[in-house]
Enzyme design. Structure first.
Site, PDB file in Angstrom:
ATOM      1  N   ARG A  21       0.838  -1.200   0.000  1.00 55.33           N
ATOM      2  CA  ARG A  21       0.000   0.000   0.000  1.00 55.33           C
ATOM      3  C   ARG A  21       0.874   1.251   0.000  1.00 55.33           C
ATOM      4  O   ARG A  21       1.602   1.501   0.960  1.00 55.33           O
ATOM      5  CB  ARG A  21      -0.912   0.009   1.229  1.00 55.33           C
ATOM      6  CG  ARG A  21      -1.720   1.268   1.354  1.00 55.33           C
ATOM      7  CD  ARG A  21      -2.534   1.274   2.640  1.00 55.33           C
ATOM      8  NE  ARG A  21      -3.207   2.559   2.770  1.00 55.33           N
ATOM      9  CZ  ARG A  21      -3.225   3.277   3.877  1.00 55.33           C
ATOM     10  NH1 ARG A  21      -2.661   2.819   4.975  1.00 55.33           N
ATOM     11  NH2 ARG A  21      -3.836   4.438   3.900  1.00 55.33           N
ATOM     12  N   ASN A  78      -0.398   2.004  16.354  1.00 58.17           N
ATOM     13  CA  ASN A  78      -0.524   2.684  15.070  1.00 58.17           C
ATOM     14  C   ASN A  78      -1.975   2.490  14.674  1.00 58.17           C
ATOM     15  O   ASN A  78      -2.354   1.439  14.175  1.00 58.17           O
ATOM     16  CB  ASN A  78       0.413   2.091  14.023  1.00 58.17           C
ATOM     17  CG  ASN A  78       0.315   2.798  12.688  1.00 58.17           C
ATOM     18  OD1 ASN A  78      -0.615   3.557  12.445  1.00 58.17           O
ATOM     19  ND2 ASN A  78       1.267   2.541  11.813  1.00 58.17           N
ATOM     20  N   ALA A  81      -5.810   5.432  10.031  1.00 58.59           N
ATOM     21  CA  ALA A  81      -6.688   6.583   9.845  1.00 58.59           C
ATOM     22  C   ALA A  81      -7.569   6.865  11.059  1.00 58.59           C
ATOM     23  O   ALA A  81      -8.043   7.993  11.233  1.00 58.59           O
ATOM     24  CB  ALA A  81      -7.548   6.393   8.599  1.00 58.59           C
TER      25      ALA A  81
END
Length: 146
Positions: A21, A78, A81
């Site tokens: 990605r 983490n 988004a």
């Protein structure tokens, strides 16, 4: 061994796609590559890493609460988004006693304006960002020093 410190490493949506990605932003290391490096470093320090990933916000909340209930030494997160949108993660981090370190592969402040606000960071003990996969290792070093 009962005295081993345990550090949860929690990864949110799309982090499972690392390596493929947008590698120009996130690099070519996969999540498995990062987990393996963290495990190697943790073994040298007699620390147990509990490495997890989910695309679902509720799992991350559950895992934060689990880390607290189990007396984890620290949490490295983490949130992907969800960093920029999740009041649920903010509340979950604020509700636990375990120190939380936010980690990002890229530097959110050098990117789009909507990535500049971090609900996770507002509740975390600290944030490490912008060093690619090394960000995780730096977060581990910080967690060990807590």
């Amino acid at each position: 061994m009962a005295d081993t410190r345990r550090i949860f490493v929690l990864n949110g949506p799309n982090i499972n796609l690392l390596g493929t990605r947008e590698p120009d932003i996130y690099g070519y290391d996969t999540l498995d590559d990062i987990a393996a490096r963290m495990d190697d470093a943790a073994q040298r320090e007699s620390v147990e890493i509990d490495f997890r990933q989910s695309n679902h916000e509720g799992h991350l909340v559950d895992w934060l609460q689990e880390a607290n209930a189990e007396g984890a030494h620290a949490v490295i997160i983490n949130a992907g988004a969800l960093t920029h949108t999740s009041l649920a993660l903010y509340d979950a981090i604020r509700a636990i006693q375990v120190p939380v370190i936010e980690v990002h592969l890229s530097n959110p402040h050098a990117r789009e304006a909507y990535r500049h606000k971090s609900y996770v960071g507002m509740a975390a003990k600290g944030t490490i960002a912008g060093f690619g996969a090394l960000s995780y290792m730096l977060a581990l070093e910080a967690a060990l020093d807590l």
